[in-house]
Design a protein around this motif. Structure first.
Motif, PDB file in Angstrom:
ATOM      1  N   LEU A 128       0.840  -1.205   0.000  1.00  0.00           N
ATOM      2  CA  LEU A 128       0.000   0.000   0.000  1.00  0.00           C
ATOM      3  C   LEU A 128       0.873   1.252   0.000  1.00  0.00           C
ATOM      4  O   LEU A 128       0.599   2.212  -0.742  1.00  0.00           O
ATOM      5  CB  LEU A 128      -0.916  -0.004   1.217  1.00  0.00           C
ATOM      6  CG  LEU A 128      -1.743   1.266   1.459  1.00  0.00           C
ATOM      7  CD1 LEU A 128      -2.675   1.560   0.288  1.00  0.00           C
ATOM      8  CD2 LEU A 128      -2.541   1.155   2.754  1.00  0.00           C
ATOM      9  N   LEU A 129       1.923   1.267   0.806  1.00  0.00           N
ATOM     10  CA  LEU A 129       2.802   2.435   0.852  1.00  0.00           C
ATOM     11  C   LEU A 129       3.471   2.684  -0.495  1.00  0.00           C
ATOM     12  O   LEU A 129       3.618   3.839  -0.926  1.00  0.00           O
ATOM     13  CB  LEU A 129       3.848   2.254   1.946  1.00  0.00           C
ATOM     14  CG  LEU A 129       3.343   2.411   3.384  1.00  0.00           C
ATOM     15  CD1 LEU A 129       4.416   1.999   4.379  1.00  0.00           C
ATOM     16  CD2 LEU A 129       2.881   3.830   3.647  1.00  0.00           C
ATOM     17  N   GLU A 130       3.883   1.621  -1.152  1.00  0.00           N
ATOM     18  CA  GLU A 130       4.463   1.768  -2.484  1.00  0.00           C
ATOM     19  C   GLU A 130       3.430   2.319  -3.468  1.00  0.00           C
ATOM     20  O   GLU A 130       3.748   3.145  -4.324  1.00  0.00           O
ATOM     21  CB  GLU A 130       5.000   0.426  -2.959  1.00  0.00           C
ATOM     22  CG  GLU A 130       6.224  -0.048  -2.178  1.00  0.00           C
ATOM     23  CD  GLU A 130       6.622  -1.469  -2.524  1.00  0.00           C
ATOM     24  OE1 GLU A 130       5.946  -2.081  -3.382  1.00  0.00           O
ATOM     25  OE2 GLU A 130       7.601  -1.982  -1.949  1.00  0.00           O
ATOM     26  N   GLU A 131       2.187   1.869  -3.319  1.00  0.00           N
ATOM     27  CA  GLU A 131       1.102   2.316  -4.211  1.00  0.00           C
ATOM     28  C   GLU A 131       0.857   3.815  -4.105  1.00  0.00           C
ATOM     29  O   GLU A 131       0.627   4.489  -5.113  1.00  0.00           O
ATOM     30  CB  GLU A 131      -0.184   1.556  -3.868  1.00  0.00           C
ATOM     31  CG  GLU A 131      -1.426   2.025  -4.627  1.00  0.00           C
ATOM     32  CD  GLU A 131      -2.709   1.431  -4.066  1.00  0.00           C
ATOM     33  OE1 GLU A 131      -3.784   2.024  -4.318  1.00  0.00           O
ATOM     34  OE2 GLU A 131      -2.654   0.398  -3.369  1.00  0.00           O
ATOM     35  N   VAL A 132       0.897   4.347  -2.877  1.00  0.00           N
ATOM     36  CA  VAL A 132       0.539   5.759  -2.674  1.00  0.00           C
ATOM     37  C   VAL A 132       1.754   6.652  -2.514  1.00  0.00           C
ATOM     38  O   VAL A 132       1.602   7.853  -2.265  1.00  0.00           O
ATOM     39  CB  VAL A 132      -0.391   5.914  -1.443  1.00  0.00           C
ATOM     40  CG1 VAL A 132      -1.665   5.099  -1.620  1.00  0.00           C
ATOM     41  CG2 VAL A 132       0.327   5.510  -0.148  1.00  0.00           C
ATOM     42  N   SER A 133       2.954   6.125  -2.666  1.00  0.00           N
ATOM     43  CA  SER A 133       4.158   6.920  -2.394  1.00  0.00           C
ATOM     44  C   SER A 133       4.280   8.132  -3.314  1.00  0.00           C
ATOM     45  O   SER A 133       4.746   9.196  -2.888  1.00  0.00           O
ATOM     46  CB  SER A 133       5.412   6.045  -2.482  1.00  0.00           C
ATOM     47  OG  SER A 133       5.556   5.516  -3.787  1.00  0.00           O
ATOM     48  N   THR A 134       3.865   7.998  -4.566  1.00  0.00           N
ATOM     49  CA  THR A 134       3.935   9.131  -5.495  1.00  0.00           C
ATOM     50  C   THR A 134       3.007  10.247  -5.036  1.00  0.00           C
ATOM     51  O   THR A 134       3.370  11.438  -5.073  1.00  0.00           O
ATOM     52  CB  THR A 134       3.556   8.693  -6.919  1.00  0.00           C
ATOM     53  OG1 THR A 134       4.483   7.697  -7.352  1.00  0.00           O
ATOM     54  CG2 THR A 134       3.608   9.874  -7.879  1.00  0.00           C
ATOM     55  N   ASP A 161       1.004  18.823  -1.401  1.00  0.00           N
ATOM     56  CA  ASP A 161       1.474  20.146  -0.983  1.00  0.00           C
ATOM     57  C   ASP A 161       2.078  20.087   0.419  1.00  0.00           C
ATOM     58  O   ASP A 161       3.110  20.703   0.694  1.00  0.00           O
ATOM     59  CB  ASP A 161       0.309  21.146  -1.014  1.00  0.00           C
ATOM     60  CG  ASP A 161      -0.179  21.414  -2.427  1.00  0.00           C
ATOM     61  OD1 ASP A 161       0.613  21.226  -3.381  1.00  0.00           O
ATOM     62  OD2 ASP A 161      -1.357  21.794  -2.596  1.00  0.00           O
ATOM     63  N   THR A 162       1.421  19.375   1.291  1.00  0.00           N
ATOM     64  CA  THR A 162       1.924  19.156   2.644  1.00  0.00           C
ATOM     65  C   THR A 162       2.017  17.653   2.862  1.00  0.00           C
ATOM     66  O   THR A 162       1.021  16.943   2.744  1.00  0.00           O
ATOM     67  CB  THR A 162       0.982  19.764   3.703  1.00  0.00           C
ATOM     68  OG1 THR A 162       0.859  21.168   3.463  1.00  0.00           O
ATOM     69  CG2 THR A 162       1.540  19.541   5.104  1.00  0.00           C
ATOM     70  N   GLN A 163       3.207  17.169   3.163  1.00  0.00           N
ATOM     71  CA  GLN A 163       3.391  15.731   3.312  1.00  0.00           C
ATOM     72  C   GLN A 163       2.575  15.209   4.490  1.00  0.00           C
ATOM     73  O   GLN A 163       2.712  15.675   5.610  1.00  0.00           O
ATOM     74  CB  GLN A 163       4.869  15.408   3.521  1.00  0.00           C
ATOM     75  CG  GLN A 163       5.197  13.940   3.393  1.00  0.00           C
ATOM     76  CD  GLN A 163       6.697  13.705   3.369  1.00  0.00           C
ATOM     77  OE1 GLN A 163       7.404  14.116   4.282  1.00  0.00           O
ATOM     78  NE2 GLN A 163       7.193  13.059   2.331  1.00  0.00           N
ATOM     79  N   VAL A 176       8.373   4.014   1.236  1.00  0.00           N
ATOM     80  CA  VAL A 176       7.899   5.310   0.735  1.00  0.00           C
ATOM     81  C   VAL A 176       9.038   5.974  -0.022  1.00  0.00           C
ATOM     82  O   VAL A 176      10.120   6.188   0.521  1.00  0.00           O
ATOM     83  CB  VAL A 176       7.431   6.212   1.895  1.00  0.00           C
ATOM     84  CG1 VAL A 176       6.932   7.550   1.358  1.00  0.00           C
ATOM     85  CG2 VAL A 176       6.323   5.520   2.677  1.00  0.00           C
ATOM     86  N   SER A 177       8.791   6.315  -1.255  1.00  0.00           N
ATOM     87  CA  SER A 177       9.874   6.841  -2.092  1.00  0.00           C
ATOM     88  C   SER A 177      10.343   8.228  -1.670  1.00  0.00           C
ATOM     89  O   SER A 177      11.493   8.590  -1.883  1.00  0.00           O
ATOM     90  CB  SER A 177       9.424   6.876  -3.561  1.00  0.00           C
ATOM     91  OG  SER A 177       8.274   7.683  -3.715  1.00  0.00           O
ATOM     92  N   SER A 178       9.449   9.028  -1.070  1.00  0.00           N
ATOM     93  CA  SER A 178       9.835  10.383  -0.673  1.00  0.00           C
ATOM     94  C   SER A 178      10.628  10.331   0.632  1.00  0.00           C
ATOM     95  O   SER A 178      10.216   9.711   1.606  1.00  0.00           O
ATOM     96  CB  SER A 178       8.596  11.265  -0.493  1.00  0.00           C
ATOM     97  OG  SER A 178       7.729  10.716   0.462  1.00  0.00           O
ATOM     98  N   PRO A 208       7.041  11.315   7.507  1.00  0.00           N
ATOM     99  CA  PRO A 208       6.726  11.100   8.928  1.00  0.00           C
ATOM    100  C   PRO A 208       5.794   9.896   9.082  1.00  0.00           C
ATOM    101  O   PRO A 208       4.684   9.882   8.552  1.00  0.00           O
ATOM    102  CB  PRO A 208       6.031  12.396   9.340  1.00  0.00           C
ATOM    103  CG  PRO A 208       5.455  12.952   8.070  1.00  0.00           C
ATOM    104  CD  PRO A 208       6.337  12.486   6.948  1.00  0.00           C
ATOM    105  N   ILE A 209       6.263   8.886   9.813  1.00  0.00           N
ATOM    106  CA  ILE A 209       5.500   7.650   9.961  1.00  0.00           C
ATOM    107  C   ILE A 209       5.366   7.311  11.443  1.00  0.00           C
ATOM    108  O   ILE A 209       6.309   7.458  12.217  1.00  0.00           O
ATOM    109  CB  ILE A 209       6.176   6.488   9.205  1.00  0.00           C
ATOM    110  CG1 ILE A 209       6.273   6.821   7.712  1.00  0.00           C
ATOM    111  CG2 ILE A 209       5.406   5.187   9.406  1.00  0.00           C
ATOM    112  CD1 ILE A 209       6.969   5.755   6.883  1.00  0.00           C
ATOM    113  N   VAL A 210       4.176   6.856  11.807  1.00  0.00           N
ATOM    114  CA  VAL A 210       3.887   6.456  13.180  1.00  0.00           C
ATOM    115  C   VAL A 210       3.376   5.015  13.146  1.00  0.00           C
ATOM    116  O   VAL A 210       2.573   4.655  12.284  1.00  0.00           O
ATOM    117  CB  VAL A 210       2.812   7.366  13.818  1.00  0.00           C
ATOM    118  CG1 VAL A 210       2.605   6.997  15.293  1.00  0.00           C
ATOM    119  CG2 VAL A 210       3.193   8.830  13.676  1.00  0.00           C
ATOM    120  N   ARG A 211       3.854   4.225  14.062  1.00  0.00           N
ATOM    121  CA  ARG A 211       3.394   2.837  14.176  1.00  0.00           C
ATOM    122  C   ARG A 211       2.545   2.719  15.430  1.00  0.00           C
ATOM    123  O   ARG A 211       3.007   3.036  16.536  1.00  0.00           O
ATOM    124  CB  ARG A 211       4.596   1.903  14.230  1.00  0.00           C
ATOM    125  CG  ARG A 211       4.239   0.435  14.293  1.00  0.00           C
ATOM    126  CD  ARG A 211       5.496  -0.432  14.325  1.00  0.00           C
ATOM    127  NE  ARG A 211       5.165  -1.787  14.750  1.00  0.00           N
ATOM    128  CZ  ARG A 211       6.070  -2.701  15.101  1.00  0.00           C
ATOM    129  NH1 ARG A 211       7.352  -2.397  15.073  1.00  0.00           N
ATOM    130  NH2 ARG A 211       5.678  -3.897  15.479  1.00  0.00           N
TER     131      ARG A 211
END
Length: 267
Positions: free
Chosen positions: A74-80, A86-88, A107-109, A113-116
């Protein structure tokens, strides 16, 4: 904000957020079927779509509520969409086992910011437990925002990532242990001659009352002692539970759960 994957955990979070007073129109929930999406829209008044990319591109916070094996894909799918926003957005994974560094790599970018988070299903009634480990790119303002949002669905605690497997074993899977105990109590009541509906009412009300007492006095040993008169009926029952290995069974069960959580992360 967006909730990607409005299944059991996703809907529990959604219900807790809406019940806390958050405007449902601020929330976009994604699901694979139109029927399920319409059900969520009718029940909570939220926006619904089957387009994960569109939901992510317009959100400041994205809750990832899919199964653990789906998270990295899923993260790869939405990474673009994340990179072009505009705001990550802050990405909040609600899946067991998947490490922060693995999600950051998916995530390609750079600097996402990631929270688990390890939640549990009582979020559905605003009584969840949500334990969060923050990634290295989450700033103080984002930490406060996530803490406020998660607190709307229950009790929020911040933990170190290495503690999350144990948290999964205790609070993440914990409701199932209590449900199993309640189920066994109902069956025991029936075995003693009570009608099943009465046994279920007694077991449920007892669980609710005991939980309320624990909230006020978080000392289970003291509360148990307060119910246990010398040579009384409760002591006789507690002795049987101890001799039957209840305490040891819980040690083994939580260890098995934590080990499975760690194994999922390694895969």
């Amino acid at each position: 904000m967006a909730i990607i994957g409005a299944g059991s955990i996703g809907e529990s979070l959604l219900a807790g957020l809406v019940a806390s007073g958050i405007d449902p129109k601020r929330i976009t929930a994604t699901n694979r079927t139109a029927e399920r999406g319409q059900e969520l829209a009718d029940r909570y008044g939220v926006q619904v779509t089957d387009d994960n990319n569109g939901a992510v591109s317009e959100a400041d916070v994205v809750f990832l509520c899919v199964k653990p094996y789906q998270i990295l894909e899923l993260l790869e799918e939405v990474s673009t969409d994340i990179a072009e926003a505009d705001t990550q957005p802050v990405l909040v994974s609600m899946a067991a086992g998947i490490a922060l560094h693995a999600m950051e790599e998916a995530v390609s970018s750079a600097g996402a910011p990631i929270v688990r988070v390890m939640p549990n299903t009582p979020m559905l009634v605003g009584k969840g437990v949500l334990a969060a480990a923050f990634g290295r790119f989450v700033d103080d303002e984002q930490r406060a925002q996530i803490a406020e949002l998660l607190s709307a669905a229950g009790t929020f605690v911040e933990v170190e990532e290495h503690q999350l497997d144990a948290v999964t074993a205790l609070s993440g899977s914990g409701p199932a242990y209590f449900f199993l105990l309640a189920e066994a109590l109902v069956d025991a009541g029936v075995s003693l001659g009570l009608p099943r509906d009465l046994a279920a009412e007694l077991a449920s009300a007892t669980a609710a009352g005991a939980g309320a007492m624990l909230e006020e006095t978080p000392d289970p040993a003291a509360l148990r002692a307060g119910v246990s008169s010398p040579a009384g009926t409760t002591v006789a029952a507690i002795r049987e539970l101890e001799e039957s290995g209840l305490r040891g069974a819980l040690y083994r069960a939580t260890e098995a759960c934590a080990e499975r959580s760690a194994e999922m992360g390694r895969k």
